[in-house]
Design a protein around this motif. Structure first.
Motif, PDB file in Angstrom:
ATOM      1  N   SER A 104      19.467  -2.233 -17.693  1.00  0.00           N
ATOM      2  CA  SER A 104      18.209  -2.755 -18.243  1.00  0.00           C
ATOM      3  C   SER A 104      17.115  -1.704 -18.390  1.00  0.00           C
ATOM      4  N   ARG A 105      17.297  -0.551 -17.784  1.00  0.00           N
ATOM      5  CA  ARG A 105      16.321   0.540 -17.769  1.00  0.00           C
ATOM      6  C   ARG A 105      15.069   0.204 -16.967  1.00  0.00           C
ATOM      7  N   LYS A 106      15.040  -0.967 -16.299  1.00  0.00           N
ATOM      8  CA  LYS A 106      13.855  -1.349 -15.527  1.00  0.00           C
ATOM      9  C   LYS A 106      13.927  -0.879 -14.072  1.00  0.00           C
ATOM     10  N   ALA A 107      15.104  -0.481 -13.611  1.00  0.00           N
ATOM     11  CA  ALA A 107      15.269  -0.115 -12.203  1.00  0.00           C
ATOM     12  C   ALA A 107      15.446   1.386 -11.991  1.00  0.00           C
ATOM     13  N   SER A 108      15.094   2.173 -12.998  1.00  0.00           N
ATOM     14  CA  SER A 108      15.202   3.620 -12.839  1.00  0.00           C
ATOM     15  C   SER A 108      14.163   4.114 -11.832  1.00  0.00           C
ATOM     16  N   GLY A 109      14.523   5.127 -11.073  1.00  0.00           N
ATOM     17  CA  GLY A 109      13.596   5.679 -10.092  1.00  0.00           C
ATOM     18  C   GLY A 109      14.057   7.041  -9.636  1.00  0.00           C
ATOM     19  N   GLY A 110      13.133   7.796  -9.099  1.00  0.00           N
ATOM     20  CA  GLY A 110      13.472   9.118  -8.597  1.00  0.00           C
ATOM     21  C   GLY A 110      12.405   9.615  -7.643  1.00  0.00           C
ATOM     22  N   ILE A 111      12.834  10.297  -6.606  1.00  0.00           N
ATOM     23  CA  ILE A 111      11.923  10.816  -5.586  1.00  0.00           C
ATOM     24  C   ILE A 111      12.127  12.316  -5.441  1.00  0.00           C
TER      25      ILE A 111
END
Length: 420
Positions: free
Chosen positions: A369-376
């Motif tokens: 969905s591309r809504k749960a992308s994340g990066g730290i």
């Protein structure tokens, strides 16, 4: 409210091995090789050993003093360099024997046939063999060996058995379970200040698990271990805004096969993710594969700094049944993501303690969905009393979107860490 996680596995972590094997004196024979064959444990004619088996036997039968430097050399695949540069008689004899074995696989009365690659520089080849590059080398016994004398007693530093007797692992995250003890992240408790001027009162991060338990052994070289765990990440803000509250309960699985290319280690977990107030419920599963032998670097020294790096490929899946207080999770029913974990660290002993500088990036891209992308992204510096210490004081800057709760963070933290 609950959270699940699918687990995959893959993996391998190759353990370093070696063994002495040669023949009765082949004319002209060096005195250092005289009766060397008597040290080779060869139970029957036709018995075969892989290069890894030879390496292990050589190490065990060389009578090496079990020091911290030797243990670290074996762990970091640098035993050959240690033997080449050491004045320790047993290490020098180990390298001499290895050179002779690889250079003279067959002699007048040789009882073994050694096959493998040939190289003009036998010393360099022996160093590489002691380091663990054993592919393409095998040994076949032509006759049984005489009985071996009783091996010398080996004294192992007390701290390693002590850690195993506790039966627990305490680290920064569940992904640390596949790492050697000295490479695991520290479980931490700290204070932080948000860049947007919110004062953070508490920052806690830990993963607690049982020591990996043997689940199955499909073959002599392959094993699967499972580890029940709990992971907790908490960031409390005075304003109550942009909090992180993630409590995960689950099982992880570690798959190893030392003969697999790249020394791959597979790690997977199946878990239930909620918060400490039980308001959220998310079932999650993830799988990670790490290749210790093909990392951009394993362990190198530069200007006195010991460098380490890692690269892992990750996929994960989540079924969001209740988002709790997370506004971003409220927009999702499920997600499927791929990504990677990158890390680079350097440490040096300055006498008063060990200074560590490290950076890492953990990223996930939502394929569905591309809504749960994340990066730290995180970078920090720490101080430990010694290289093997389980206590650390660290300051760290972190920026990005948290992997599990999808909360945006931009913070500076001072934290105290401890690991088992």
């Amino acid at each position: 409210m609950i959270r699940r996680s699918l687990s995959l596995f893959v993996g391998v972590s190759a353990f370093l091995s070696l063994a002495p094997a040669l023949a009765k004196a082949a004319p002209p024979a060096s005195p250092t090789l005289d009766r060397l064959y008597e040290k080779v444990s060869c139970e029957r004619a036709g018995q075969s050993f892989s290069g890894a088996d030879l390496r292990q036997r050589l190490i065990l039968q060389a009578g090496l003093p079990m020091t911290g430097a030797l243990l670290q050399a074996i762990e970091t695949r640098s035993l050959g360099q240690l033997a080449a540069s050491s004045n320790e008689p047993a290490l020098a004899a180990l390298l001499t024997s290895t050179i002779s074995i690889l250079a003279n696989p067959e002699g007048g009365e040789a009882r073994f046939t050694l096959t493998g690659q040939t190289a003009p520089d036998t010393r360099a080849r022996a160093i590489a063999f002691l380091n663990g590059e054993t592919d393409g080398i095998s040994l076949t016994c032509k006759a049984p060996s005489p009985p071996l004398p009783a091996p010398p007693a080996v004294i192992v530093p007390a701290k390693e058995p002590a850690a195993k007797r506790r039966g627990l692992i305490l680290a920064d995250s569940k992904n640390d379970f596949i790492k050697p003890p000295r490479e695991r992240g520290f479980a931490t408790l700290g204070f932080e200040e948000d860049k947007a001027a919110d004062t953070r009162l508490l920052n806690a991060s830990l993963a607690l698990a049982m020591e990996p338990i043997l689940f199955a052994k499909p073959s002599e070289a392959t094993e699967l271990r499972w580890t029940p765990f709990v992971q907790y990440n908490r960031r409390a803000a005075r304003s109550g805004r942009e909090e992180v509250n993630d409590l995960t309960l689950g099982n992880s699985f570690i798959f190893r096969n030392p003969k697999q290319a790249g020394g791959a280690i597979g790690f997977g977990s199946l878990a239930f993710q909620t918060d400490d107030a039980a308001k959220a419920a998310v079932w999650v599963g993830d799988a990670l594969i790490d290749f210790p032998r093909v990392r951009p670097c394993t362990r190198r020294d530069a200007l006195g700094w010991a460098m380490r790096c890692n690269l892992s490929i990750v996929v994960d899946y989540a079924d969001v049944q209740d988002p709790g207080d997370s506004q971003k999770l409220a927009e999702l029913d499920t997600y499927f993501r791929g990504g990677m974990n990158l890390g680079l660290s350097a440490e040096q002993n300055f006498g008063f303690g060990v200074i560590t500088i490290s950076s890492s990036y953990n990223g996930r891209y939502d394929i569905s969905s591309r809504k749960a992308s994340g990066g730290i992204f995180s970078v920090g510096a720490g101080l430990r009393p010694s290289a093997g210490s389980n206590i650390s004081l660290e300051t760290r800057y972190t920026r990005g979107t948290t992997i599990n709760t999808l909360v945006d963070v931009d913070k500076i933290t001072l934290r105290l860490g401890y690991r088992l």
